[in-house]
Design an enzyme around this catalytic site. Structure first.
Site, mmCIF file in Angstrom:
data_model
loop_
_atom_site.group_PDB
_atom_site.id
_atom_site.type_symbol
_atom_site.label_atom_id
_atom_site.label_comp_id
_atom_site.label_asym_id
_atom_site.label_seq_id
_atom_site.Cartn_x
_atom_site.Cartn_y
_atom_site.Cartn_z
ATOM 1 N N THR A 41 60.330 23.017 11.226
ATOM 2 C CA THR A 41 61.249 22.306 10.340
ATOM 3 C C THR A 41 62.642 22.275 10.942
ATOM 4 O OG1 THR A 41 62.359 22.318 8.184
ATOM 5 C CG2 THR A 41 61.514 24.432 8.984
ATOM 6 N N CYS A 86 52.150 8.583 -19.923
ATOM 7 C CA CYS A 86 51.278 9.541 -20.621
ATOM 8 C C CYS A 86 50.957 10.732 -19.720
ATOM 9 C CB CYS A 86 50.010 8.839 -21.113
ATOM 10 S SG CYS A 86 48.790 8.467 -19.823
ATOM 11 N N ASN A 139 56.193 19.643 3.345
ATOM 12 C CA ASN A 139 55.203 18.603 3.604
ATOM 13 C C ASN A 139 54.467 18.189 2.329
ATOM 14 O OD1 ASN A 139 55.962 18.968 6.245
ATOM 15 N ND2 ASN A 139 54.242 20.305 6.736
ATOM 16 N N CYS A 184 50.289 -1.642 -6.499
ATOM 17 C CA CYS A 184 51.218 -1.017 -7.448
ATOM 18 C C CYS A 184 50.376 -0.573 -8.643
ATOM 19 C CB CYS A 184 52.307 -2.008 -7.854
ATOM 20 S SG CYS A 184 53.720 -1.273 -8.694
ATOM 21 N N CYS A 238 50.803 9.491 -14.331
ATOM 22 C CA CYS A 238 51.310 8.357 -15.101
ATOM 23 C C CYS A 238 52.783 8.585 -15.437
ATOM 24 C CB CYS A 238 50.493 8.195 -16.380
ATOM 25 S SG CYS A 238 51.049 6.817 -17.421
ATOM 26 N N GLY A 242 62.021 22.564 19.625
ATOM 27 C CA GLY A 242 63.383 22.049 19.708
ATOM 28 C C GLY A 242 64.397 22.988 19.083
ATOM 29 N N HIS A 269 58.182 19.532 -2.233
ATOM 30 C CA HIS A 269 58.326 18.066 -2.308
ATOM 31 C C HIS A 269 57.097 17.383 -2.893
ATOM 32 C CE1 HIS A 269 61.606 18.059 1.064
ATOM 33 N NE2 HIS A 269 62.068 18.460 -0.100
#
Length: 258
Positions: free
Chosen positions: A196, A136, A108, A151, A133, A223, A125
């Site tokens: 997961t 830099c 996550n 953006c 940046c 599940g 992740h």
């Protein structure tokens, strides 16, 4: 189910080291859309541009059309805005104090494990709230994107900013991979998989390795997944309910440890 909980309590009482592997299911109860294209947001659909979400959120698309990738990053952040960690995150943070060695490996990018208090976290992740940046060394933590440009550019050098997350097609961060490998090399007495679908080899790998070493494994997931048939115990429950059930018995499994 009581019998299965009892088995997990026995595992906890015997363990000195524990690994918790978490996915979208643990944050779903905080209102975060689950994955596969960030779940309810894109589940089974393409973007407005007719692209699979994996293409829109890929490293190559960010290179070619960063404004498009940022557009969908903003959508994801907006869908998650205002959510926070839940009781399952809190319990895992407190469980960390109960073992000689305890780590969370999470897919996550919401940062909830750390904000809940967990210290030993490998967010493989990344974290969507961390910006850096592309030119830099500037970095910044942004709690939400409401005041962020569509953006955004670096205030120091003017280059493009990006969230510190792994986009599709990109490599995992080497330092985090190394940390994970170091911890796995030491081995864990008990491995949990929580919420997961275990689609990536670095997510189901630690479970399969524990199985091979005959170390107990537990899956918490309502599940079925690819590892459901190989784990020692399958708790068909949500993350919060399962964590609360186990934490309620903390005094018992701590006392059994001796």
């Amino acid at each position: 189910m009581d019998q299965e909980i009892e088995r997990v309590i026995t595992y906890l009482s015997r363990a000195r080291s524990v690994l918790f592997i978490t996915g979208a299911g643990i944050s779903a109860e905080s209102g975060i859309p689950t994955y596969r294209g960030i779940g309810g947001l894109y589940d089974g659909k393409t973007t407005d541009e007719g692209l699979p979400i994996e293409v829109a959120l890929s490293g190559s698309m960010f290179q070619r059309r960063p404004e498009l990738t940022w557009q969908h990053i903003h959508q994801i952040e907006r869908a998650c805005r205002g959510a926070t960690f839940n009781r399952a995150h809190e319990i895992l943070a407190r469980v960390e104090e109960c073992f000689e060695r305890c780590w969370v490996l999470t897919q996550n990018v919401d940062g909830f494990h750390r904000t809940a208090g967990s210290k030993n976290v490998i967010d493989i992740h990344g974290d969507i709230h961390e910006l850096r940046c592309t030119r830099c060394s500037f970095t910044e933590r942004v709690v939400d994107y409401s005041n962020l440009e569509p953006c955004p550019n670096c205030p120091r050098c003017g280059a493009l900013l990006r969230p510190e997350v792994v986009l599709f097609e990109e490599m995992l961060p080497p330092t985090k991979v190394m940390r994970l490998q170091q911890e796995l090399a030491m081995g864990f007495d008990l491995v949990f998989s929580i919420g997961t679908s275990s689609l990536f080899p670095y997510i189901d790998g630690p479970v399969l390795e524990a199985v091979a070493r005959k170390r107990p494994t537990v899956e918490i997931n309502p599940g079925r997944t690819d590892i459901s048939d190989v784990v020692d115990v399958k708790l068909r429950m949500g993350a919060v309910a399962a964590c609360e059930a186990l934490w309620a018995e903390r005094d018992r499994w701590m006392a059994q440890r001796g």
